[in-house]
Design an enzyme around this catalytic site. Structure first.
Site, PDB file in Angstrom:
ATOM      1  N   ASP A  88      58.733 -22.904  24.908  1.00 51.38           N
ATOM      2  CA  ASP A  88      59.167 -21.914  23.725  1.00 51.38           C
ATOM      3  C   ASP A  88      60.702 -21.600  24.232  1.00 51.38           C
ATOM      4  O   ASP A  88      61.231 -21.181  23.102  1.00 51.38           O
ATOM      5  CB  ASP A  88      58.333 -20.826  23.828  1.00 51.38           C
ATOM      6  CG  ASP A  88      56.852 -21.033  23.125  1.00 51.38           C
ATOM      7  OD1 ASP A  88      56.686 -22.172  22.510  1.00 51.38           O
ATOM      8  OD2 ASP A  88      56.064 -19.885  23.011  1.00 51.38           O
ATOM      9  N   LEU A 207      54.007  -8.058  23.660  1.00 57.34           N
ATOM     10  CA  LEU A 207      52.564  -8.138  23.834  1.00 57.34           C
ATOM     11  C   LEU A 207      52.349  -7.530  25.148  1.00 57.34           C
ATOM     12  O   LEU A 207      51.361  -6.723  25.209  1.00 57.34           O
ATOM     13  CB  LEU A 207      52.051  -9.622  23.566  1.00 57.34           C
ATOM     14  CG  LEU A 207      50.419  -9.754  23.828  1.00 57.34           C
ATOM     15  CD1 LEU A 207      49.980  -9.004  22.680  1.00 57.34           C
ATOM     16  CD2 LEU A 207      50.043 -11.212  23.812  1.00 57.34           C
TER      17      LEU A 207
END
Length: 305
Positions: A88, A207
Site C-alpha cells: 500500500d 483504525l
C-alpha cells in the site's frame, strides 16, 4: 491457428480486444525479489499483447533497462494503465502523483496488508487478462489537499490519500489544537495529536487510534484524536465537502505528515487546512470484488469459526 467466428466474437473477456494496450509498471524496487517480479509481469504483459514501460526509478533501480523508462508525467500522458507491484505504501506514493492524469491503477500485492494493492501476486495471471480487456470494477478514491499557513502565508502544501496527521514531538507532553470545520469552532483538544483520514485511510493509522471503518463509497473524512486528555473527545465523521482547520495552540516540536511520506515542522499559531482535492485516484478491481471481502481477509475476521 484461427479461431472459429463464434469464438472470435465471444463476450468472454479472454477473447476481447485489449482495453489497455500500453501498461506502465511501478515496483517496490527496494524489496527482495522485486526485479524478478517486475520482469516476470512485464513478460506476461507482452504475451498479452501490451506495450510495456517502467516507471523511471523502477527501471533504474532494478536494472531492467530493456523497457522504456518514463517519468510520472510521461506515464500519465502516454500510458493507459499502471500496475503497482508492492504494498500500500508504494500505491500511496505513486497514486498521489498519477491521480491528476486520471490514469487508472491496479495494485499487485507484495507487501503485508494490501488494502489497496489487492491482487495477490500469485494470482495475477488469472486476474489481469480480464481487466486488460475491459472486465473490471472501478473504484474512485478521493484525495485530500492540505496546506500549512503561517503568518498569512502558505509555507507547505501536499496531497494525501490516507491521512493528514498532526503529532506532538518526542517530548512526553500533549499538544493543544484548536479545531474548526467550515469556519465553525469545534473544540480545543489536548491530545498526542489528531488524524484526519479519508475512507481509504480509515484502515490505517486512524483504525489503530480507535477510529471507525468508512466504506470508500462514503463521501466523508474522519477526525480521530490520538490519546486525548478528555475521554469524551471521540472520532467525528464530517462531509467530504468540509474544510477542516487545525491550529497549533501549545506544545513542543509539533509536526504534520501526509500519508506518513512527507512532513513538516510546526510552530505555535500555524494552521493546517485540509479540504478535498480536485483529483481522485482511479483503482481497478476484478469483477466481483467486494470491499467487505478485503476487510474480512486483511483483518482476519471469522478466523477460527
Amino acid at each position: 491457428m484461427n479461431l472459429p467466428s463464434d469464438a472470435r466474437n465471444s463476450s468472454d473477456p479472454a477473447h476481447r480486444a485489449l482495453r489497455f494496450s500500453h501498461v506502465a509498471i511501478v515496483g517496490k524496487y527496494q524489496a527482495p525479489g522485486a526485479r524478478n517480479a517486475v520482469d516476470e509481469i512485464a513478460h506476461f504483459l507482452h504475451e498479452q499483447g501490451c506495450d510495456v514501460s517502467l516507471e523511471r526509478e523502477t527501471a533504474l533501480n532494478t536494472g531492467l533497462l530493456q523497457y522504456p523508462a518514463l517519468d510520472v508525467s510521461a506515464m500519465g500522458k502516454v500510458c493507459d494503465l499502471a500496475l503497482v507491484v508492492g504494498g500500500d505504501g508504494t500505491m500511496l506514493g505513486i497514486g498521489r502523483q498519477l491521480a491528476r492524469y486520471g490514469l487508472p491503477l491496479v495494485g499487485i500485492n507484495q507487501g503485508r496488508l494490501g488494502f489497496i494493492t489487492d491482487v495477490p501476486f500469485e494470482a495475477y495471471r488469472e486476474i489481469l487478462p480480464p481487466i486488460l480487456r475491459g472486465a473490471y470494477q472501478e473504484d474512485a478514491r478521493a484525495l485530500m489537499a492540505a496546506k500549512v499557513w503561517r503568518d498569512g502565508r502558505c509555507v507547505f502544501e501536499a496531497t494525501a490519500l490516507n491521512d493528514v496527521v498532526v503529532n506532538r514531538g518526542g517530548v512526553a507532553s500533549m499538544i493543544e489544537l484548536r479545531v474548526e470545520v467550515d469556519g465553525h469552532f469545534v473544540a480545543n483538544q489536548r491530545a498526542d495529536g489528531l488524524i484526519i483520514a479519508s475512507p481509504t485511510g480509515s484502515t490505517a493509522y486512524a483504525l489503530s487510534a480507535g477510529g471507525p471503518l468508512l466504506h470508500p463509497a462514503i463521501g466523508g473524512w474522519v477526525m480521530v484524536p490520538i490519546a486525548p486528555h478528555t475521554l469524551s473527545n471521540r472520532p467525528v465523521v464530517v462531509p467530504e465537502q468540509s474544510e477542516i482547520a487545525v491550529e497549533i495552540v501549545s506544545g513542543k516540536d509539533a509536526s504534520v505528515n501526509f500519508d506518513m511520506q512527507s512532513l513538516t515542522s510546526l510552530l505555535h499559531g500555524d494552521r493546517i487546512v485540509v479540504r478535498r482535492s480536485e483529483y481522485a485516484l482511479r483503482l481497478l478491481h476484478p469483477v466481483g470484488w467486494s470491499y467487505f471481502d478485503t476487510l474480512r481477509k486483511k483483518l482476519h475476521w471469522n478466523e477460527g469459526t
